[in-house]
Design a protein around this motif. Structure first.
Motif, PDB file in Angstrom:
ATOM      1  N   ARG A   4      41.434   6.739 -16.880  1.00 51.29           N
ATOM      2  CA  ARG A   4      41.788   7.457 -15.654  1.00 51.29           C
ATOM      3  C   ARG A   4      43.283   7.333 -15.361  1.00 51.29           C
ATOM      4  O   ARG A   4      43.900   8.264 -14.861  1.00 51.29           O
ATOM      5  CB  ARG A   4      41.003   6.902 -14.469  1.00 51.29           C
ATOM      6  CG  ARG A   4      39.554   7.214 -14.536  1.00 51.29           C
ATOM      7  CD  ARG A   4      38.849   6.659 -13.335  1.00 51.29           C
ATOM      8  NE  ARG A   4      37.423   6.716 -13.549  1.00 51.29           N
ATOM      9  CZ  ARG A   4      36.550   6.929 -12.608  1.00 51.29           C
ATOM     10  NH1 ARG A   4      36.951   7.092 -11.371  1.00 51.29           N
ATOM     11  NH2 ARG A   4      35.268   6.964 -12.874  1.00 51.29           N
ATOM     12  N   PHE A  43      46.116  10.331 -15.412  1.00 48.81           N
ATOM     13  CA  PHE A  43      46.616  10.423 -14.044  1.00 48.81           C
ATOM     14  C   PHE A  43      45.543  10.924 -13.081  1.00 48.81           C
ATOM     15  O   PHE A  43      45.784  11.789 -12.238  1.00 48.81           O
ATOM     16  CB  PHE A  43      47.873  11.297 -13.972  1.00 48.81           C
ATOM     17  CG  PHE A  43      49.015  10.740 -14.744  1.00 48.81           C
ATOM     18  CD1 PHE A  43      49.677   9.622 -14.289  1.00 48.81           C
ATOM     19  CD2 PHE A  43      49.425  11.314 -15.936  1.00 48.81           C
ATOM     20  CE1 PHE A  43      50.738   9.083 -14.995  1.00 48.81           C
ATOM     21  CE2 PHE A  43      50.474  10.781 -16.651  1.00 48.81           C
ATOM     22  CZ  PHE A  43      51.132   9.667 -16.185  1.00 48.81           C
ATOM     23  N   LEU A  44      44.359  10.375 -13.210  1.00 48.23           N
ATOM     24  CA  LEU A  44      43.248  10.688 -12.318  1.00 48.23           C
ATOM     25  C   LEU A  44      42.828   9.473 -11.510  1.00 48.23           C
ATOM     26  O   LEU A  44      41.771   9.481 -10.873  1.00 48.23           O
ATOM     27  CB  LEU A  44      42.048  11.197 -13.130  1.00 48.23           C
ATOM     28  CG  LEU A  44      42.272  12.479 -13.910  1.00 48.23           C
ATOM     29  CD1 LEU A  44      41.078  12.782 -14.790  1.00 48.23           C
ATOM     30  CD2 LEU A  44      42.553  13.631 -12.976  1.00 48.23           C
ATOM     31  N   ASN A  49      43.908   8.272  -8.789  1.00 44.94           N
ATOM     32  CA  ASN A  49      43.910   8.380  -7.338  1.00 44.94           C
ATOM     33  C   ASN A  49      42.584   8.912  -6.801  1.00 44.94           C
ATOM     34  O   ASN A  49      42.363   8.925  -5.602  1.00 44.94           O
ATOM     35  CB  ASN A  49      45.072   9.243  -6.843  1.00 44.94           C
ATOM     36  CG  ASN A  49      45.052  10.634  -7.408  1.00 44.94           C
ATOM     37  OD1 ASN A  49      44.470  10.895  -8.443  1.00 44.94           O
ATOM     38  ND2 ASN A  49      45.710  11.548  -6.736  1.00 44.94           N
ATOM     39  N   ALA A  69      49.984   9.326  -9.975  1.00 44.51           N
ATOM     40  CA  ALA A  69      48.954  10.315 -10.276  1.00 44.51           C
ATOM     41  C   ALA A  69      49.066  11.523  -9.347  1.00 44.51           C
ATOM     42  O   ALA A  69      49.005  12.673  -9.802  1.00 44.51           O
ATOM     43  CB  ALA A  69      47.577   9.676 -10.173  1.00 44.51           C
ATOM     44  N   ALA A  70      49.241  11.284  -8.054  1.00 44.82           N
ATOM     45  CA  ALA A  70      49.348  12.390  -7.104  1.00 44.82           C
ATOM     46  C   ALA A  70      50.587  13.236  -7.376  1.00 44.82           C
ATOM     47  O   ALA A  70      50.540  14.472  -7.327  1.00 44.82           O
ATOM     48  CB  ALA A  70      49.374  11.854  -5.679  1.00 44.82           C
ATOM     49  N   THR A 124      52.150  13.619 -10.268  1.00 44.90           N
ATOM     50  CA  THR A 124      51.943  14.367 -11.510  1.00 44.90           C
ATOM     51  C   THR A 124      51.009  15.554 -11.281  1.00 44.90           C
ATOM     52  O   THR A 124      51.247  16.647 -11.800  1.00 44.90           O
ATOM     53  CB  THR A 124      51.378  13.445 -12.602  1.00 44.90           C
ATOM     54  OG1 THR A 124      52.270  12.351 -12.776  1.00 44.90           O
ATOM     55  CG2 THR A 124      51.223  14.174 -13.909  1.00 44.90           C
ATOM     56  N   GLN A 125      49.953  15.353 -10.503  1.00 49.66           N
ATOM     57  CA  GLN A 125      49.032  16.452 -10.225  1.00 49.66           C
ATOM     58  C   GLN A 125      49.709  17.571  -9.441  1.00 49.66           C
ATOM     59  O   GLN A 125      49.513  18.759  -9.750  1.00 49.66           O
ATOM     60  CB  GLN A 125      47.817  15.925  -9.463  1.00 49.66           C
ATOM     61  CG  GLN A 125      46.956  15.020 -10.277  1.00 49.66           C
ATOM     62  CD  GLN A 125      46.039  14.177  -9.430  1.00 49.66           C
ATOM     63  OE1 GLN A 125      45.951  14.354  -8.220  1.00 49.66           O
ATOM     64  NE2 GLN A 125      45.357  13.247 -10.065  1.00 49.66           N
ATOM     65  N   LEU A 126      50.524  17.216  -8.455  1.00 45.61           N
ATOM     66  CA  LEU A 126      51.241  18.239  -7.694  1.00 45.61           C
ATOM     67  C   LEU A 126      52.283  18.952  -8.548  1.00 45.61           C
ATOM     68  O   LEU A 126      52.496  20.160  -8.407  1.00 45.61           O
ATOM     69  CB  LEU A 126      51.902  17.616  -6.465  1.00 45.61           C
ATOM     70  CG  LEU A 126      50.937  17.199  -5.363  1.00 45.61           C
ATOM     71  CD1 LEU A 126      51.685  16.462  -4.266  1.00 45.61           C
ATOM     72  CD2 LEU A 126      50.208  18.403  -4.805  1.00 45.61           C
ATOM     73  N   MET A 186      52.009  19.510 -11.799  1.00 44.33           N
ATOM     74  CA  MET A 186      51.264  20.439 -12.653  1.00 44.33           C
ATOM     75  C   MET A 186      50.784  21.655 -11.868  1.00 44.33           C
ATOM     76  O   MET A 186      50.813  22.780 -12.370  1.00 44.33           O
ATOM     77  CB  MET A 186      50.068  19.727 -13.297  1.00 44.33           C
ATOM     78  CG  MET A 186      50.445  18.663 -14.273  1.00 44.33           C
ATOM     79  SD  MET A 186      51.312  19.385 -15.664  1.00 44.33           S
ATOM     80  CE  MET A 186      51.682  17.932 -16.594  1.00 44.33           C
ATOM     81  N   LEU A 187      50.351  21.443 -10.628  1.00 43.10           N
ATOM     82  CA  LEU A 187      49.914  22.552  -9.791  1.00 43.10           C
ATOM     83  C   LEU A 187      51.067  23.509  -9.507  1.00 43.10           C
ATOM     84  O   LEU A 187      50.913  24.729  -9.622  1.00 43.10           O
ATOM     85  CB  LEU A 187      49.326  22.027  -8.482  1.00 43.10           C
ATOM     86  CG  LEU A 187      48.885  23.082  -7.480  1.00 43.10           C
ATOM     87  CD1 LEU A 187      47.685  23.850  -8.014  1.00 43.10           C
ATOM     88  CD2 LEU A 187      48.581  22.453  -6.151  1.00 43.10           C
TER      89      LEU A 187
END
Length: 118
Positions: free
Chosen positions: A41, A45-46, A48, A63-64, A66-68, A70-71
């Motif tokens: 995880r 980067f999952l 969170n 993680a947050a 990196t997710q933002l 990518m979005l």
């Protein structure tokens, strides 16, 4: 990510040997076992999305972020023209502002940080 992977590997393997004392094994093994169980995880980067994780609890921000990233990259690739971006980006901004209060309301969480003496 390579430095993060090295730190995660050290935490999952050698961290329990870094200290000593009557409660060191009890405290460190909980963290080490969680790192061994959920290392994937962290690498995807999952982490969170994991509730009550003991392994690198402070790394939820990586993680947050990196997710933002990518979005936003996906939105910029999909919205190729300026006219589409002018419509999509304010919509994403408004949705981003509305999600935290909605999560707090629907999960019945406290809207502020409460520190109790216990």
């Amino acid at each position: 990510m390579p430095a993060y992977a090295i730190l995660l590997g050290v935490k999952a393997t050698w961290f329990r040997r870094f200290g000593s004392g009557p409660f060191w094994q009890t405290i460190s093994m909980e963290s080490v076992n969680d790192c061994r169980r959920n290392w994937w995880r962290h690498m995807l980067f999952l982490n969170n999305f994991t509730y009550n994780s003991k392994c690198f609890g402070h790394s939820w921000y990586i993680a947050a972020d990196t997710q933002l990233y990518m979005l936003c990259l996906l939105i910029c690739v999909i919205a190729k023209t300026d006219s589409i971006r002018r419509k999509v980006l304010p919509l994403v901004y408004i949705i981003g502002i509305m999600i935290p209060p909605a999560v707090i309301y629907f999960l019945d969480l406290e809207g502020r940080f409460i520190v109790s003496p216990e």
